[in-house]
Design a protein around this motif. Structure first.
Motif: not given
Length: 409
Positions: A260-265
């Motif tokens: 999830t953090a990757l997609c946001e980043g």
């Protein structure tokens, strides 16, 4: 340099090991205070003195890197007189280590049973390629052979390519670490019970043990792990990616939080919502589609920018750098004091890897660089009670070499 007592101070090891697995293991024990006496072949010395392509003033870089904190004695173990010298030394040693082909030390008359007769409490550690017995025990082998047999090589390489040898000698290192662990545990047991014992370990068992958790997946699925290049059989995304400048970095999303953090980043929250990629199981089933999408995303910016973005997003990632850059330029490696320097009488200042463990109260000590062949023969024999006359006689017989001029004369 600190001279305070260390965990293994006061223990003496007679080290018969050669090449890498045994010498690295005994070097680790020496770093922790053990007195490691390297018993070397009379004329040429230990095998690694004469192998490799990098030498410093005639000294093998391989030998220098894995034999610090040891002393060297030259001894002909094929002669009855040499065997008698060894057994006399073994009578008061704490540990014997060897990694000859199975059966060799018994034929020489210096195996566990022979040593136990003169030293019942000895810890005797034998390292082999395949094991001391069994259908392969008599065969020659080294680290890559073990990589091939253990399954490590078959799971390494690109999906459409051939099996690839791991760049570092991992089975050798695994056996070295197991040797240091086993000897330390056996010495602790002896302190508690007074009992010595024989230890046996093999590169093959160590290499297979390093396959955890691939073993469980293989045994339960009935299928061997596929070759996936830098990818992972059970996590996606989890592989190398290339930035716009052509350099690579590794990205590891092994939890849903990191995904999830990757997609946001990377400003693609739609990927997290895509039913093909919603869970790790979904992503594994659709890895090619997801990797193609990520390849397009990462091709838009240089690797350094992506690493900055991923760090701020708290996503595990790192640049793929060669060993020279790691050792020379990486700030974390420098901060960790990964390299130490020791002075060698012929090679000069030698840089080498430090013990990778910090003991808060009893830190590793780097007392001496790798020994020259037979450098300590005279001192060692004297410490084991051999008189000047006995030492001269042994040298005259051609059983030992390296006596001081005063004694030899």
């Amino acid at each position: 340099m600190s001279t305070s007592p260390q965990p293994l101070s006061g223990y003496r090891i007679l080290d018969l090991t050669v090449m890498t697995a045994g010498p690295v293991g005994t070097m680790m024990l020496g770093d922790l205070g053990a007195d490691v006496v390297k018993v070397e072949e009379l004329n040429q010395g230990e095998l690694s003195r004469g192998i490799g392509a990098v030498y410093v003033n005639g000294e093998s870089s391989i030998f220098l890197s894995q034999n610090r904190n040891k002393r060297s004695i030259r001894l002909d173990l094929k002669r009855p007189e040499g065997r008698a010298v060894f057994l006399r030394m073994a009578a008061s040693a704490d540990v014997i280590t060897e990694n000859f082909r199975p059966g060799t030390v018994d034929r020489l008359g210096i195996g566990y049973e022979a040593v136990r007769k003169v030293n019942p409490s000895v810890v005797y550690a034998s390292v082999s390629a395949f094991g001391q017995t069994g259908p392969y025990a008599h065969l020659p082998a080294n680290d890559p052979v073990i990589q091939a047999l253990s399954g490590l090589m078959a799971m390494t390489g690109e999906a459409d390519g051939a099996p690839v040898r791991i760049g570092s000698p991992y089975p050798d290192f695994g056996a070295a670490a197991l040797l240091a662990f086993a000897v330390s545990a056996a010495l602790l047991h002896r302190e508690r019970t007074g009992q010595g014992q024989k230890l046996e370990l093999s590169l093959l068992n160590g290499a297979i043990f390093s396959c955890i958790p691939r073993d469980g997946e293989t045994l339960r699925s009935g299928a061997a792990p596929p070759r996936l290049g830098s990818g992972h059989p059970t996590f996606v995304p989890y592989r190398n990616y290339r930035g716009a400048d052509g350099s690579f970095f590794f990205l590891a999303c092994f939890t849903e939080k990191f995904w999830t953090a990757l997609c946001e980043g990377v400003e693609r929250p739609d990927l997290a919502a895509d039913p093909r990629f919603r869970t790790n199981i979904d992503r594994c089933a659709n890895r090619d589609a997801l990797d193609a999408e990520l390849d397009r995303i990462f091709a838009a910016r240089p690797t350094a920018e992506w690493l900055d973005i991923l760090a701020r997003a708290n996503v595990p990632a790192a640049p793929i750098q060669d060993l020279h850059r790691t050792l020379r330029d990486d700030p974390q490696v420098a901060h960790n004091r990964t390299l130490v320097e020791l002075e060698h009488p012929t090679a000069g200042t030698v840089e080498m890897l430090a013990l990778p463990i910090d003991f808060g109260g009893t830190p590793a000590q780097y007392r001496r660089a790798a020994p020259r062949l037979g450098e300590h023969t005279d001192t060692i024999l004297s410490e084991f009670g051999f008189s000047d006359a006995e030492r001269r006689d042994l040298q005259d017989l051609g059983v030992v070499a390296g006596l001081s001029a005063a004694v030899a004369g």
